[in-house]
Write a protein that holds these residues in place. Structure first.
Motif, PDB file in Angstrom:
ATOM      1  N   TRP A 138     -49.658  -8.235  -0.801  1.00 34.05           N
ATOM      2  CA  TRP A 138     -48.285  -7.857  -0.455  1.00 34.05           C
ATOM      3  C   TRP A 138     -47.477  -9.130  -0.190  1.00 34.05           C
ATOM      4  CZ3 TRP A 138     -52.594  -5.309   1.223  1.00 34.05           C
ATOM      5  CH2 TRP A 138     -52.658  -3.929   1.002  1.00 34.05           C
TER       6      TRP A 138
ATOM      7  N   ARG B 236     -47.615   0.504   2.302  1.00 33.60           N
ATOM      8  CA  ARG B 236     -47.061   0.784   0.979  1.00 33.60           C
ATOM      9  C   ARG B 236     -48.003   0.226  -0.071  1.00 33.60           C
ATOM     10  NH1 ARG B 236     -44.915  -4.009  -0.967  1.00 33.60           N
ATOM     11  NH2 ARG B 236     -44.237  -5.554   0.585  1.00 33.60           N
ATOM     12  N   LYS B 237     -47.740   0.567  -1.318  1.00 30.31           N
ATOM     13  CA  LYS B 237     -48.580   0.050  -2.384  1.00 30.31           C
ATOM     14  C   LYS B 237     -48.455  -1.467  -2.460  1.00 30.31           C
ATOM     15  CE  LYS B 237     -48.546   4.136  -5.387  1.00 30.31           C
ATOM     16  NZ  LYS B 237     -48.216   4.644  -6.763  1.00 30.31           N
ATOM     17  N   PRO B 238     -49.544  -2.156  -2.769  1.00 31.50           N
ATOM     18  CA  PRO B 238     -49.474  -3.617  -2.883  1.00 31.50           C
ATOM     19  C   PRO B 238     -48.582  -4.044  -4.048  1.00 31.50           C
ATOM     20  CG  PRO B 238     -51.610  -2.807  -3.619  1.00 31.50           C
ATOM     21  CD  PRO B 238     -50.900  -1.646  -3.006  1.00 31.50           C
ATOM     22  N   ASP B 239     -48.023  -5.234  -3.931  1.00 27.55           N
ATOM     23  CA  ASP B 239     -47.203  -5.790  -5.006  1.00 27.55           C
ATOM     24  C   ASP B 239     -48.071  -6.232  -6.181  1.00 27.55           C
ATOM     25  OD1 ASP B 239     -44.698  -5.584  -3.569  1.00 27.55           O
ATOM     26  OD2 ASP B 239     -45.455  -7.215  -2.309  1.00 27.55           O
TER      27      ASP B 239
ATOM     28  N   ASP C  46     -55.870  -6.735  -2.980  1.00 25.12           N
ATOM     29  CA  ASP C  46     -54.543  -6.135  -2.806  1.00 25.12           C
ATOM     30  C   ASP C  46     -53.640  -7.148  -2.118  1.00 25.12           C
ATOM     31  OD1 ASP C  46     -55.375  -3.635  -3.852  1.00 25.12           O
ATOM     32  OD2 ASP C  46     -56.246  -3.102  -1.918  1.00 25.12           O
TER      33      ASP C  46
ATOM     34  N   THR D 200     -51.954  -4.534   7.337  1.00 23.21           N
ATOM     35  CA  THR D 200     -51.380  -4.588   6.001  1.00 23.21           C
ATOM     36  C   THR D 200     -50.245  -3.577   5.904  1.00 23.21           C
ATOM     37  OG1 THR D 200     -53.081  -3.043   5.253  1.00 23.21           O
ATOM     38  CG2 THR D 200     -53.486  -5.369   4.879  1.00 23.21           C
ATOM     39  N   PRO D 201     -49.240  -3.830   5.077  1.00 24.93           N
ATOM     40  CA  PRO D 201     -48.099  -2.916   4.953  1.00 24.93           C
ATOM     41  C   PRO D 201     -48.522  -1.513   4.522  1.00 24.93           C
ATOM     42  CG  PRO D 201     -47.599  -5.029   3.935  1.00 24.93           C
ATOM     43  CD  PRO D 201     -49.066  -5.050   4.262  1.00 24.93           C
TER      44      PRO D 201
END
Length: 203
Positions: free
Chosen positions: A154, A63-66, A152, A60-61
């Motif tokens: 992305w 960064r915070k999820p979109d 979550d 998973t990226p």
């Protein structure tokens, strides 16, 4: 529905059985859907079979999820989900779960799987189920009926060279607890303006 065994692999601590299900219109010879499943049988390894191919890990990226979608499950959800035809007592009475070191009744893994797919279709696919083209994830931990789930999501945007296919990564976790689905990926076919992932309608 046609089922075939793709491979059986010895992982030492257990055995993986890789099966494939194909939904086929026999009159036309058209395959409408294909489902690949790898089931792990704990304690059934060490028989000297092949280890099998290494899978591709989908991280998973960083960064915070979109999007973070909250789904509150009900205490009766596993009983309702049994109506799909999976009557394993593990999802109805506490004794089998306790024998497997679970607190009691657990939710069907595919129940969590479908809750996550529904959340992704609502947020990225504008509530249109036909946008979902591919969906995959690894089961990591069980869900208990009544748990609150956090999905979550992305949105990685359009896949290179395919202007209508969006790459979505996701994971699902119990609120305040463990990740229950990991390495999740969904491919959705949406109009170009759908890449903004703004839902137009609700299911």
């Amino acid at each position: 529905m046609r089922k075939s065994i793709v491979g059986i692999y010895d992982k030492g601590s257990g055995t993986i059985v890789h099966s494939r299900h194909e939904l086929i219109d026999e009159s036309e010879g058209v395959c409408y859907a294909e489902v690949d499943a790898q089931s792990f049988y704990v304690g059934q390894g060490g028989w000297g079979g092949p280890r099998g191919p290494k899978g591709i890990k989908l991280d998973t990226p960083k960064r915070k999820p979109d999007f973070v979608v909250t789904e509150q499950t009900g205490k009766e959800l596993s009983l309702l989900y049994r109506l799909n035809g999976d009557y394993n007592p593990l999802h109805a009475t506490p004794e089998p779960g306790k024998d497997m070191d679970f607190p009691g009744v657990i939710l069907h893994g595919l129940g969590t799987w479908n809750i996550s797919a529904h959340a992704i279709v609502r947020t990225v696919g504008s509530g249109d189920g036909s946008t979902l083209q591919e969906f995959q994830a690894r089961f990591a931990s069980p869900v208990l009926p009544g748990d609150k789930l956090l999905i979550d999501i992305w949105n990685l945007g359009f896949i290179g060279g395919k202007e209508d296919l969006v790459d979505v990564r996701f994971s699902c976790r119990v609120d305040g607890g463990k990740v229950v689905l990991k390495e999740g990926q969904a491919i959705l076919k949406v109009p170009i303006k759908g890449s903004e992932a703004k839902p137009k309608s609700k299911l």
